[in-house]
Design an enzyme around this catalytic site. Structure first.
Site, mmCIF file in Angstrom:
data_model
loop_
_atom_site.group_PDB
_atom_site.id
_atom_site.type_symbol
_atom_site.label_atom_id
_atom_site.label_comp_id
_atom_site.label_asym_id
_atom_site.label_seq_id
_atom_site.Cartn_x
_atom_site.Cartn_y
_atom_site.Cartn_z
ATOM 1 N N MET A 375 0.811 -1.232 0.000
ATOM 2 C CA MET A 375 0.000 0.000 0.000
ATOM 3 C C MET A 375 0.840 1.277 0.000
ATOM 4 O O MET A 375 0.817 2.033 -0.951
ATOM 5 C CB MET A 375 -0.977 0.015 1.175
ATOM 6 C CG MET A 375 -2.074 -1.013 1.077
ATOM 7 S SD MET A 375 -3.420 -0.709 2.222
ATOM 8 C CE MET A 375 -2.621 -0.997 3.773
ATOM 9 N N HIS A 398 9.836 -12.351 -3.591
ATOM 10 C CA HIS A 398 8.509 -12.073 -4.140
ATOM 11 C C HIS A 398 7.847 -10.844 -3.538
ATOM 12 O O HIS A 398 6.842 -10.370 -4.053
ATOM 13 C CB HIS A 398 7.598 -13.291 -4.030
ATOM 14 C CG HIS A 398 6.913 -13.469 -2.692
ATOM 15 N ND1 HIS A 398 7.585 -13.417 -1.498
ATOM 16 C CD2 HIS A 398 5.622 -13.716 -2.386
ATOM 17 C CE1 HIS A 398 6.722 -13.617 -0.512
ATOM 18 N NE2 HIS A 398 5.530 -13.794 -1.019
ATOM 19 N N GLY A 399 8.349 -10.328 -2.454
ATOM 20 C CA GLY A 399 7.722 -9.145 -1.851
ATOM 21 C C GLY A 399 8.509 -8.718 -0.637
ATOM 22 O O GLY A 399 9.645 -9.166 -0.442
#
Lengths: 475, 144
Positions: A375, A398-399
């Site tokens: 976000m 991946h993140g």
């Protein structure tokens, strides 16, 4: 975690030497800060994976690794087709959860005036959150066609363009899927969920490219500073969850019959050549197709919204990556080409330049690796490096990975407060759940910049661009 | 000194990416009922969920721990296909068989503002046992 137990191979490579029942070493990629902050469970789980039959090379953990189920989230492990196992825990519940990024052909100046309208239209058009239903309802025959055809099925049905397919892993259709192995329960759970975003950490974001690190690669990827892109993060929805649940149970119960000693029940697995192993692979591949079809339908809905509000936009697919998979791939091991079943649990395939699976336009530069933010924080576009095949079976992070539990996040923040703070920074949030927003607060995640920097320093992938969120539709 | 009488109840416990649910009860069945409330509380405040409609659930498993994950997974399935949330449970366990009634209502995004979707009950931190004080405890991590 305590680094005394590792052999430090480089400033970003930490090796756990084989001990006890470990058949191979475990290797964690992280810088000093990340490894110290990393959950001790990653050490245990990466070591446990190294005990599984037929594992090849090493059990790997990416810089965003954290405590998972059997496998760490961020875990990568490859298995020999004859002696190896396939693990439902090693793929996880949200099979083929992934990210796709679309160009828009627009710059920030085109978006600013209609940002709120776009946010509202996207929020109303793309079903998000628990209890939401999609616009497409499949009968039994259509369900099986979707599970065999993936994004190719979706394009055939008019959801998207044929040119999208070459920008999706396996050209949008995972071969050898067996819809017959998908239970009626799993199919029923999916009946109303095609084209839905889901909830939790799933999102659709409008993002601005704010920094380019590798101009040569950025040109080939078609991204430039100031460009607006759309990123979609979601997976195989209820169908994948149900397949994961059912096969995890079956594999846990039958492991001893196959003579497999499980260091952890959640590592539930079956020999690749066993009936159960083959059934799982068929069902899991069908779930991959479900995820690809789902992201394709959401892409179509997104295009419809843009056509209404910004008809000049051209939403071309940059790439679509999957995070939770087990795929048969060829890799060079000790100078020999071998077919291996590569599990990636919360890790991204990151093929380097020259890989034959890449579309022609990306052959010389490597695969786009799309790293989701949270976000308020940046997302990144990376590119796969040639040497990563030897480092991690061509895998990258991946993140950001969570650093705080949902429970603590919910007790720490109010959703409204997060939405207001982000609004002050020009980021619009639309979500059916303020509690969901609190649980997904940017502060509950690790520093994605540190994860990406460690991924690059370890040689797994190189940084191409950084993206800033502008609008986030949160499930 | 008199010890407080242990009571039935539920709580969450931390898992970095997901959420642990734990139920306590005077019987295993009551611990399962309480854990089911904890499962709903992962998604929304159970007090907001009206007990308007009921469904029946049956499970059969080789041991108590598997029966527990089967129970929670059956509820997750019912929530998904019926688009319902549940707030009241009546569980009966005999041998390896569970029979239960769950009461709840249709999901209302406005009123329930569900924060996450439960994907599945996992074997992580899975325990079902009678504690020294006689109270039963049933727990596991839910993937959300």
């Amino acid at each position: 975690m305590d680094t005394d137990r590792f052999t430090q191979v480089s400033d970003t490579t930490w090796r756990i030497e084989p001990q006890g029942k470990m058949r191979v070493p475990a290797i964690i990629y992280a810088d000093e800060g990340l490894i110290h902050a990393m959950d001790d469970k990653v050490y245990i789980q990466a070591s446990n994976v190294a005990c599984l039959p037929g594992i090849v090379g090493a059990s790997y953990a990416m810089p965003d690794a954290h405590w998972g189920y059997g496998f760490p989230i961020g875990g990568v492990a490859a298995f020999d087709p004859e002696d190896g196992v396939v693990s439902a825990g090693g793929v996880g519940f949200d099979i083929s959860c992934g990210v796709r990024t679309l160009h828009t052909g627009l710059q920030r100046k085109h978006i600013d005036a209609v940002k709120n309208r776009l946010a509202d239209a996207l929020y109303h058009t793309i079903p998000a959150g628990l209890g939401s239903t999609g616009h497409i309802h499949l009968n039994d025959k259509q369900m099986d066609e979707m599970l065999s055809g993936g994004a190719q099925w979706a394009v055939d049905k008019g959801y998207g363009e044929p040119r999208d397919l070459e920008r999706i892993e396996e050209q949008g259709r995972m071969p050898l899927a067996r819809p017959l192995e998908v239970s009626q329960h799993a199919k029923k759970r999916q009946r109303d969920e095609m084209g839905t975003l889901g909830s939790g950490n799933h999102y659709l974001e409008l993002q601005e490219v704010i920094e380019i690190y590798d101009p040569g690669t950025a040109v080939m990827f078609g991204v430039n500073t100031g460009d607006i892109v759309v990123s979609i993060h979601c997976g195989s929805r209820g169908l994948g969850h149900q397949i994961g649940t059912e096969f995890l149970r079956s594999m846990a119960l039958s492991a001893s019959e196959y003579g497999i000693e499980l260091p952890d029940r959640e590592l539930a697995c079956a020999p690749i050549q066993s009936t159960l192993g083959k059934r799982y692979l068929g069902a899991m591949r069908a779930a991959i197709n479900c995820a690809l079809a789902n992201r394709q339908i959401i892409t179509h809905l997104t295009r419809q919204v843009f056509a209404e509000i910004l008809p000049e936009a051209q939403l071309d697919l940059l790439y679509d990556v999957s995070h939770n998979t087990c795929k048969l791939e060829e890799h060079i091991v000790n100078d020999k080409a071998r077919q291996l079943y590569v599990h990636r649990k919360g890790a991204t395939r990151a093929f380097g330049p020259g890989h034959t699976d890449l579309p022609k336009a990306l052959q010389k530069i490597g695969q786009p690796v799309l790293i989701g933010g949270s976000m308020g924080t940046a997302s990144y576009i990376l590119a796969g490096n040639e040497q990563n095949e030897a480092l991690s079976f061509a895998s990258a992070c991946h993140g950001a990975g969570r650093s705080m539990s949902r429970r603590k996040a919910y007790k720490t923040w109010y959703g409204r407060q997060i939405i207001d703070e982000l609004a002050e920074r020009g980021i619009i949030i639309r979500s059916p759940s303020s509690r969901g927003v609190a649980e997904e607060a940017p502060g509950a995640y690790k520093n994605v910049a540190a994860v990406v920097a460690a991924t690059e320093r370890a040689g797994l992938a190189r940084k191409v661009a950084r993206l800033r969120p502008m609008v986030c539709i949160k499930g | 000194m008199k010890h407080p009488v242990p009571t039935a109840g539920w709580e969450h416990f931390a898992h970095v990416a997901d959420m642990g649910v734990r139920g306590f009860g005077h019987t295993m069945a009551e611990a399962f009922e309480q854990a089911a409330i904890a499962l709903t509380a992962v998604i929304t405040d159970p007090a907001c969920v009206r007990a308007d409609a009921s469904i029946e659930v049956t499970c059969d498993a080789a041991n108590a721990e598997l029966l527990f994950t089967d129970w929670l997974n059956a509820l997750i399935y019912e929530m998904a296909v019926r688009k319902m949330l549940f707030s009241k449970f009546d569980v009966d366990i005999k041998d390896s068989k569970l029979k239960a009634t769950a009461w709840g209502e249709q999901i209302d995004q406005q009123r329930h503002t569900p924060s996450v979707e439960a994907k599945g009950a996992t074997f992580t931190e899975l325990k079902v046992k009678q504690q020294e004080n006689g109270i039963w405890m049933a727990q596991c991590v839910i993937d959300v």
